[in-house]
Design an enzyme around this catalytic site. Structure first.
Site, PDB file in Angstrom:
ATOM      1  N   GLY A   1       0.818  -1.198   0.000  1.00  0.00           N
ATOM      2  CA  GLY A   1       0.000   0.000   0.000  1.00  0.00           C
ATOM      3  C   GLY A   1       0.861   1.261   0.000  1.00  0.00           C
ATOM      4  O   GLY A   1       1.997   1.275  -0.490  1.00  0.00           O
ATOM      5  N   SER A   2       0.336   2.306   0.595  1.00  0.00           N
ATOM      6  CA  SER A   2       0.982   3.615   0.494  1.00  0.00           C
ATOM      7  C   SER A   2       2.269   3.756   1.286  1.00  0.00           C
ATOM      8  O   SER A   2       2.978   4.747   1.127  1.00  0.00           O
ATOM      9  CB  SER A   2      -0.001   4.710   0.916  1.00  0.00           C
ATOM     10  OG  SER A   2      -1.049   4.807  -0.026  1.00  0.00           O
ATOM     11  N   THR A   3       2.605   2.771   2.143  1.00  0.00           N
ATOM     12  CA  THR A   3       3.923   2.838   2.781  1.00  0.00           C
ATOM     13  C   THR A   3       5.018   2.769   1.725  1.00  0.00           C
ATOM     14  O   THR A   3       6.119   3.291   1.919  1.00  0.00           O
ATOM     15  CB  THR A   3       4.121   1.689   3.794  1.00  0.00           C
ATOM     16  OG1 THR A   3       3.900   0.435   3.135  1.00  0.00           O
ATOM     17  CG2 THR A   3       3.176   1.833   4.972  1.00  0.00           C
ATOM     18  N   PHE A   4       4.708   2.147   0.582  1.00  0.00           N
ATOM     19  CA  PHE A   4       5.702   2.011  -0.484  1.00  0.00           C
ATOM     20  C   PHE A   4       6.011   3.346  -1.156  1.00  0.00           C
ATOM     21  O   PHE A   4       7.013   3.464  -1.871  1.00  0.00           O
ATOM     22  CB  PHE A   4       5.215   0.996  -1.528  1.00  0.00           C
ATOM     23  CG  PHE A   4       6.256   0.628  -2.544  1.00  0.00           C
ATOM     24  CD1 PHE A   4       7.239  -0.301  -2.235  1.00  0.00           C
ATOM     25  CD2 PHE A   4       6.267   1.218  -3.805  1.00  0.00           C
ATOM     26  CE1 PHE A   4       8.217  -0.631  -3.168  1.00  0.00           C
ATOM     27  CE2 PHE A   4       7.241   0.893  -4.734  1.00  0.00           C
ATOM     28  CZ  PHE A   4       8.220  -0.034  -4.424  1.00  0.00           C
ATOM     29  N   LYS A   5       5.187   4.356  -0.936  1.00  0.00           N
ATOM     30  CA  LYS A   5       5.428   5.655  -1.570  1.00  0.00           C
ATOM     31  C   LYS A   5       6.753   6.275  -1.131  1.00  0.00           C
ATOM     32  O   LYS A   5       7.311   7.122  -1.842  1.00  0.00           O
ATOM     33  CB  LYS A   5       4.262   6.601  -1.282  1.00  0.00           C
ATOM     34  CG  LYS A   5       2.992   6.196  -2.027  1.00  0.00           C
ATOM     35  CD  LYS A   5       1.782   7.008  -1.591  1.00  0.00           C
ATOM     36  CE  LYS A   5       0.533   6.514  -2.307  1.00  0.00           C
ATOM     37  NZ  LYS A   5      -0.712   7.141  -1.791  1.00  0.00           N
TER      38      LYS A   5
END
Length: 486
Positions: A218-222
């Site tokens: 999810g958005s932790t990968f951003k």
């Protein structure tokens, strides 16, 4: 007479040769079959004849052998706080073992070549053979805080924490858990029946989710996409303006990538810091497509993805996913599509940023001592990779601090401590509520701990990145406080 002697000699040599062949056949070719034969109870009893070494964490005994009154089974294994440390210690069953009990078995049972001198001394003095003691890196306060906070959520999930400067694993919690004592008895019937029950349990209590399960991040990968963007051009920084449309058209498709709920991200152009604070999808999807698959893949590998790890237990491989098209790349760049990470890998990403761009190789065993307390081996921290420059790490640190202070992770704030973090929500393919993620490190300017939290299907009934912020961030806060507030 000579002929008779020759015939006798030849016959004797033939019998010796046949005997040697039989011995080699039994000890080499058929050894494994004989060892596993149900009628062979010798190895079974010998398994409990030696006092295995202790497993300790922060001076606390978490696994030990105790003497029994039985004539057949001299020692049995005990696990104080069994469920709390189950996925660290593992179990020692009649025919198998798991986790540290398995990976350090030869040291624990005293058969390792490293203990040859100790065994020789014991043989000379007449003392019984004892196994070596294994000290793990787990911080008991961090472990308990992670366990209690995750259990309070009522969900399945995992928490893994690292010491950024060394890679030492400070917490390793996976829920649901199990009681290793139930699998470490001497009654095969009871042990095997209980193991089958646990193995068939749909909640998978035997699974160590921190290292053996991968999830869409999810958005932790951003933060990884932001790292690739900053590394691509050193003149870029938190204040760099990036395109942030309300919807991002995906090439060769008739669909667009929206922000959560179709909301706008600023006024069409925002700073990179703002995009990370609010976890906007469209800027990072666009950045990923502009950088291209090769640059994104290269950045993931610099953080350790694709590297086979053992801590010492084997770690499942994290993977950015195969090259497809621009639309798939946009989705992978925001932590979806075929992008899959273990919680340990996400903790390594946070740890690498915290450590000025250097990712240390994670490890769980800190020290091995013999029965007399003499050191046999000690961990030597090792750099795994240089993921990003120190300048890029500083820029990401600034942005991640802002995520906690001004963005989606305000519930991770710790009084008197500057915390850096990133929330995430990961959609699943099975129709369940999305997973809630949070990665973090603190204190931001002198990090002592970096961690990752995932709560499976933990994003129900709350909105957007607040899922990670409302569900996972408070768990991280509890662990941070346990380590930092001494």
């Amino acid at each position: 007479m000579n002929g008779t002697l020759k015939r006798v000699a030849v016959a004797c040599l033939a019998m010796i040769a046949l005997l040697m062949l039989n011995v080699n056949w039994l000890q080499a070719v058929r050894a494994e079959n004989l060892r596993s034969d149900a009628r062979n109870t010798r190895n079974f009893y010998e398994r409990y004849a030696i006092e295995r070494g202790r497993i300790t964490a922060g001076g606390k005994v978490i696994a030990q052998s105790v003497e029994t009154d039985s004539k057949r089974f001299r020692f049995i294994r005990q696990y104080p706080d069994a469920k709390l440390y189950a996925h660290v210690t593992g179990f020692f069953s009649p025919e198998s073992a798991d986790a540290v009990e398995a990976s350090e078995n030869k040291l624990l049972d005293g058969s390792s070549a490293d203990l040859l001198l100790r065994r020789s001394i014991d043989l000379f003095t007449g003392e019984p053979t004892k196994g070596a003691n294994v000290e793990v890196t787990i911080n008991p306060k961090a472990q308990k805080a992670a366990y209690d906070a995750l259990r309070a959520s009522g969900k399945r999930g995992a928490v893994v924490a690292l010491e950024p400067k060394t890679g030492a694993i400070l917490a390793m919690v996976s829920l649901p858990t199990y009681d290793p004592t139930e699998l470490s008895g001497t009654d095969k019937s009871k042990v095997f029946t209980r193991y089958e029950e646990l193995a068939k349990d749909k909640s998978q209590p035997l699974l160590n989710r921190t290292i053996a399960q991968t999830y869409p991040p999810g958005s932790t990968f951003k933060v990884v996409t932001a790292a690739a963007y900053l590394e691509d051009d050193s003149s870029r920084g938190p204040d760099t303006q990036v395109d942030a449309p309300q919807n991002l058209p995906l090439p060769n498709t008739n669909i667009s990538l929206p922000n959560y709920g179709g909301a706008a991200c600023g006024s069409g152009q925002v700073t990179l810091q703002y995009a990370l604070e609010k976890s906007c999808n469209t800027p990072f999807g666009k950045i990923g497509m502009e950088l291209g698959y090769d640059k994104m893949k290269e950045q993931t590998e610099k953080f350790g993805m694709g590297t086979q790890l053992g801590v010492p237990m084997s770690v499942a491989g994290s993977d950015f996913g195969k090259e497809e098209d621009k639309a798939a790349l946009a989705m992978a760049s925001i932590g979806q599509r075929s992008n899959r990470m273990t919680p340990l890998q996400m903790a390594m990403i946070a740890s690498g940023i915290a450590n000025g761009g250097s990712v240390m190789k994670p490890y769980l065993v800190s020290k091995i001592t013999d029965a007399k307390g003499d050191a046999i081996d000690e961990a030597d921290p090792e750099e795994l990779s240089e993921a990003i420059s120190s300048e890029t790490a500083d820029k990401l640190r600034t942005m991640m601090v802002s995520v906690v202070q001004n963005g989606t992770a305000n519930l991770a704030q710790v009084p008197g401590v500057q915390v850096a973090g990133k929330t995430g929500t990961a959609e699943t393919a099975d129709g369940q509520p999305p997973h809630a993620w949070f990665i973090s490190f603190a204190p931001a300017n002198d990090p002592k701990i970096a961690l990752a939290v995932i709560v499976e299907s933990g994003a129900a009934n709350v909105g957007a990145e607040a899922t990670g912020g409302h569900t996972a961030a408070p768990i991280a806060k509890a662990v941070l406080e346990a380590v930092l507030n001494k």
